[in-house]
Design a protein around this motif. Sequence first.
Motif, PDB file in Angstrom:
ATOM      1  N   GLU A 164      -8.062  -0.586   7.825  1.00 39.21           N
ATOM      2  CA  GLU A 164      -7.616  -0.335   6.286  1.00 39.21           C
ATOM      3  C   GLU A 164      -6.388  -1.232   6.032  1.00 39.21           C
ATOM      4  O   GLU A 164      -5.417  -1.296   6.561  1.00 39.21           O
ATOM      5  CB  GLU A 164      -7.493   1.228   6.019  1.00 39.21           C
ATOM      6  N   CYS A 165      -6.440  -1.937   4.873  1.00 39.16           N
ATOM      7  CA  CYS A 165      -5.452  -2.763   4.318  1.00 39.16           C
ATOM      8  C   CYS A 165      -5.708  -2.897   2.914  1.00 39.16           C
ATOM      9  O   CYS A 165      -6.661  -2.561   2.282  1.00 39.16           O
ATOM     10  CB  CYS A 165      -5.662  -4.373   4.905  1.00 39.16           C
ATOM     11  N   PHE A 166      -4.562  -3.390   2.219  1.00 39.64           N
ATOM     12  CA  PHE A 166      -4.675  -3.400   0.802  1.00 39.64           C
ATOM     13  C   PHE A 166      -5.267  -4.661   0.305  1.00 39.64           C
ATOM     14  O   PHE A 166      -5.336  -5.707   0.879  1.00 39.64           O
ATOM     15  CB  PHE A 166      -3.078  -3.767   0.239  1.00 39.64           C
ATOM     16  N   ALA A 167      -6.091  -4.421  -0.791  1.00 35.42           N
ATOM     17  CA  ALA A 167      -7.046  -5.273  -1.135  1.00 35.42           C
ATOM     18  C   ALA A 167      -6.279  -6.047  -2.552  1.00 35.42           C
ATOM     19  O   ALA A 167      -5.141  -5.608  -2.982  1.00 35.42           O
ATOM     20  CB  ALA A 167      -8.216  -4.785  -1.903  1.00 35.42           C
ATOM     21  N   PRO A 168      -6.710  -7.418  -3.176  1.00 36.61           N
ATOM     22  CA  PRO A 168      -5.989  -8.092  -3.984  1.00 36.61           C
ATOM     23  C   PRO A 168      -5.900  -7.154  -5.338  1.00 36.61           C
ATOM     24  O   PRO A 168      -4.872  -7.344  -6.062  1.00 36.61           O
ATOM     25  CB  PRO A 168      -7.171  -9.303  -4.421  1.00 36.61           C
ATOM     26  N   ALA A 169      -6.765  -6.161  -5.772  1.00 40.34           N
ATOM     27  CA  ALA A 169      -6.553  -5.220  -6.748  1.00 40.34           C
ATOM     28  C   ALA A 169      -5.119  -4.425  -6.710  1.00 40.34           C
ATOM     29  O   ALA A 169      -5.007  -3.714  -7.712  1.00 40.34           O
ATOM     30  CB  ALA A 169      -7.943  -4.601  -6.983  1.00 40.34           C
ATOM     31  N   GLN A 170      -4.640  -4.384  -5.684  1.00 42.20           N
ATOM     32  CA  GLN A 170      -3.520  -3.661  -5.339  1.00 42.20           C
ATOM     33  C   GLN A 170      -2.448  -4.252  -6.105  1.00 42.20           C
ATOM     34  O   GLN A 170      -1.365  -3.484  -6.465  1.00 42.20           O
ATOM     35  CB  GLN A 170      -3.142  -3.492  -3.989  1.00 42.20           C
ATOM     36  N   GLU A 171      -2.472  -5.476  -6.474  1.00 41.21           N
ATOM     37  CA  GLU A 171      -1.181  -6.257  -7.070  1.00 41.21           C
ATOM     38  C   GLU A 171      -0.743  -5.482  -8.158  1.00 41.21           C
ATOM     39  O   GLU A 171      -1.514  -5.175  -9.131  1.00 41.21           O
ATOM     40  CB  GLU A 171      -1.686  -7.581  -7.235  1.00 41.21           C
ATOM     41  N   GLY A 172       0.614  -5.275  -8.060  1.00 42.70           N
ATOM     42  CA  GLY A 172       0.954  -4.633  -9.454  1.00 42.70           C
ATOM     43  C   GLY A 172       1.227  -3.167  -9.254  1.00 42.70           C
ATOM     44  O   GLY A 172       1.861  -2.466 -10.053  1.00 42.70           O
ATOM     45  N   ARG A 173       0.387  -2.413  -8.252  1.00 42.19           N
ATOM     46  CA  ARG A 173       0.503  -1.010  -8.293  1.00 42.19           C
ATOM     47  C   ARG A 173       1.969  -0.666  -7.300  1.00 42.19           C
ATOM     48  O   ARG A 173       2.386  -1.853  -6.535  1.00 42.19           O
ATOM     49  CB  ARG A 173      -0.500  -0.566  -7.320  1.00 42.19           C
TER      50      ARG A 173
ATOM     51  N   VAL B  17      -8.574   4.238  -3.323  1.00 39.70           N
ATOM     52  CA  VAL B  17      -8.206   5.717  -2.700  1.00 39.70           C
ATOM     53  C   VAL B  17      -6.873   6.053  -2.885  1.00 39.70           C
ATOM     54  O   VAL B  17      -5.966   5.659  -3.851  1.00 39.70           O
ATOM     55  CB  VAL B  17      -8.028   5.330  -0.928  1.00 39.70           C
ATOM     56  N   ARG B  18      -6.457   7.471  -2.718  1.00 43.78           N
ATOM     57  CA  ARG B  18      -5.322   8.145  -3.035  1.00 43.78           C
ATOM     58  C   ARG B  18      -4.613   8.185  -1.625  1.00 43.78           C
ATOM     59  O   ARG B  18      -4.743   8.827  -0.865  1.00 43.78           O
ATOM     60  CB  ARG B  18      -5.288   9.391  -3.642  1.00 43.78           C
ATOM     61  N   LEU B  19      -3.145   7.600  -1.403  1.00 37.30           N
ATOM     62  CA  LEU B  19      -2.568   7.362  -0.511  1.00 37.30           C
ATOM     63  C   LEU B  19      -1.396   8.593  -0.544  1.00 37.30           C
ATOM     64  O   LEU B  19      -0.971   8.981  -1.592  1.00 37.30           O
ATOM     65  CB  LEU B  19      -1.901   6.100  -0.428  1.00 37.30           C
ATOM     66  N   ASP B  20      -1.187   9.192   0.559  1.00 36.68           N
ATOM     67  CA  ASP B  20      -0.285  10.218   0.634  1.00 36.68           C
ATOM     68  C   ASP B  20       0.474  10.134   2.018  1.00 36.68           C
ATOM     69  O   ASP B  20       0.243  10.860   2.959  1.00 36.68           O
ATOM     70  CB  ASP B  20      -0.559  11.554   0.434  1.00 36.68           C
TER      71      ASP B  20
ATOM     72  N   LYS C 188       6.419   5.642   1.483  1.00 43.02           N
ATOM     73  CA  LYS C 188       6.519   4.124   1.241  1.00 43.02           C
ATOM     74  C   LYS C 188       4.729   3.853   0.767  1.00 43.02           C
ATOM     75  O   LYS C 188       4.141   2.757   0.011  1.00 43.02           O
ATOM     76  CB  LYS C 188       6.623   3.111   2.314  1.00 43.02           C
ATOM     77  N   HIS C 189       3.886   4.874   0.820  1.00 44.05           N
ATOM     78  CA  HIS C 189       2.501   4.986   0.484  1.00 44.05           C
ATOM     79  C   HIS C 189       2.084   6.016  -0.180  1.00 44.05           C
ATOM     80  O   HIS C 189       1.375   7.093   0.380  1.00 44.05           O
ATOM     81  CB  HIS C 189       1.698   4.534   1.935  1.00 44.05           C
ATOM     82  N   GLN C 190       2.184   6.088  -1.649  1.00 45.30           N
ATOM     83  CA  GLN C 190       2.062   7.135  -2.195  1.00 45.30           C
ATOM     84  C   GLN C 190       1.455   6.798  -3.587  1.00 45.30           C
ATOM     85  O   GLN C 190       1.755   5.806  -4.394  1.00 45.30           O
ATOM     86  CB  GLN C 190       3.485   7.828  -2.793  1.00 45.30           C
TER      87      GLN C 190
ATOM     88  N   LEU D  53      -9.410  -2.292   1.265  1.00 43.92           N
ATOM     89  CA  LEU D  53     -10.521  -2.849   2.068  1.00 43.92           C
ATOM     90  C   LEU D  53     -10.530  -1.996   3.490  1.00 43.92           C
ATOM     91  O   LEU D  53      -9.554  -2.092   3.990  1.00 43.92           O
ATOM     92  CB  LEU D  53     -10.336  -4.276   2.345  1.00 43.92           C
ATOM     93  N   ARG D  54     -11.729  -1.558   3.595  1.00 44.81           N
ATOM     94  CA  ARG D  54     -11.841  -0.472   4.672  1.00 44.81           C
ATOM     95  C   ARG D  54     -13.202  -1.124   5.571  1.00 44.81           C
ATOM     96  O   ARG D  54     -14.157  -1.582   4.933  1.00 44.81           O
ATOM     97  CB  ARG D  54     -11.971   0.945   4.397  1.00 44.81           C
ATOM     98  N   GLY D  55     -13.012  -1.122   7.011  1.00 49.41           N
ATOM     99  CA  GLY D  55     -14.164  -1.507   7.577  1.00 49.41           C
ATOM    100  C   GLY D  55     -14.041  -1.112   8.994  1.00 49.41           C
ATOM    101  O   GLY D  55     -12.995  -0.669   9.602  1.00 49.41           O
ATOM    102  N   VAL D  56     -15.289  -1.223   9.729  1.00 48.87           N
ATOM    103  CA  VAL D  56     -15.426  -0.701  11.144  1.00 48.87           C
ATOM    104  C   VAL D  56     -16.363  -1.826  11.670  1.00 48.87           C
ATOM    105  O   VAL D  56     -17.544  -2.073  11.055  1.00 48.87           O
ATOM    106  CB  VAL D  56     -16.104   0.652  11.484  1.00 48.87           C
ATOM    107  N   TRP D  57     -15.987  -2.253  12.745  1.00 49.15           N
ATOM    108  CA  TRP D  57     -16.886  -3.566  13.429  1.00 49.15           C
ATOM    109  C   TRP D  57     -16.882  -3.129  15.044  1.00 49.15           C
ATOM    110  O   TRP D  57     -16.143  -2.494  15.412  1.00 49.15           O
ATOM    111  CB  TRP D  57     -16.150  -5.000  13.314  1.00 49.15           C
ATOM    112  N   ARG D  58     -18.044  -3.654  15.450  1.00 53.27           N
ATOM    113  CA  ARG D  58     -18.304  -3.322  16.855  1.00 53.27           C
ATOM    114  C   ARG D  58     -18.717  -4.468  17.714  1.00 53.27           C
ATOM    115  O   ARG D  58     -19.232  -5.427  17.099  1.00 53.27           O
ATOM    116  CB  ARG D  58     -19.490  -2.439  17.084  1.00 53.27           C
TER     117      ARG D  58
END
Length: 197
Positions: free
Chosen positions: A132-141, A175-178, A182-184, A190-195
């Motif tokens: 789970e990491c921040f995606a480009p749409a996070q810019e400015g938030r 998503v709503r971070l709590d 520093k993450h509120q 972007l979230r993902g699971v790989w095997r």
Amino acid sequence: MSTSLAWDERYGAGTDLFGAAPNDYLRAQAWRLPATGTALALGDGEGRNGAFLAAHGLETLALDWSSVAIARARGRHPRLRAETADLTRFPFPDSAFDVVAWIYLHLPPEDRALVAAGACRALRPGGLLVLECFAPAQEGRRSGGPREAALLWTRTAADACFGGLDLLECTEGTVRLDEGPKHQGPAEVLRGVWRRA
């Protein structure tokens, strides 16, 4: 770009900057995790995700380049080993881990590719990588994340980094971070699971 000294100063200003509880997405993947085995938590700061994996039953190694954060991570759980490391220089062992947690680890593209190759190599066959990491749409938030656009994760970047693994799921959205001070608030991730096959 941030330095280990900058992160030491940041962690020196307070505890549980990103919360004491594990990341919600990682916790939601508990049903996929093996009951025993080994795990690697990358860029794990004060050890919240590593402690969760250890409590799940996995012998866990948490890595971060802040010695201040790693000092706090030590002792969070008997199965959690915590070490200070520059991930671009870390000697990822081959086929050593059943789970790799990549939670809010943002690196320049060249470093990201290098660390991702090591993380994929370190997975055992059948092993899972959870991201789970921040995606480009996070810019400015104001809910967290890097200010440099190149450090944000896209689906294209994830495909490039983990294309050698089997994709189980990958989503992008709000998503709503709590997670500590520093993450509120609302965040774009972007979230993902790989095997590993």
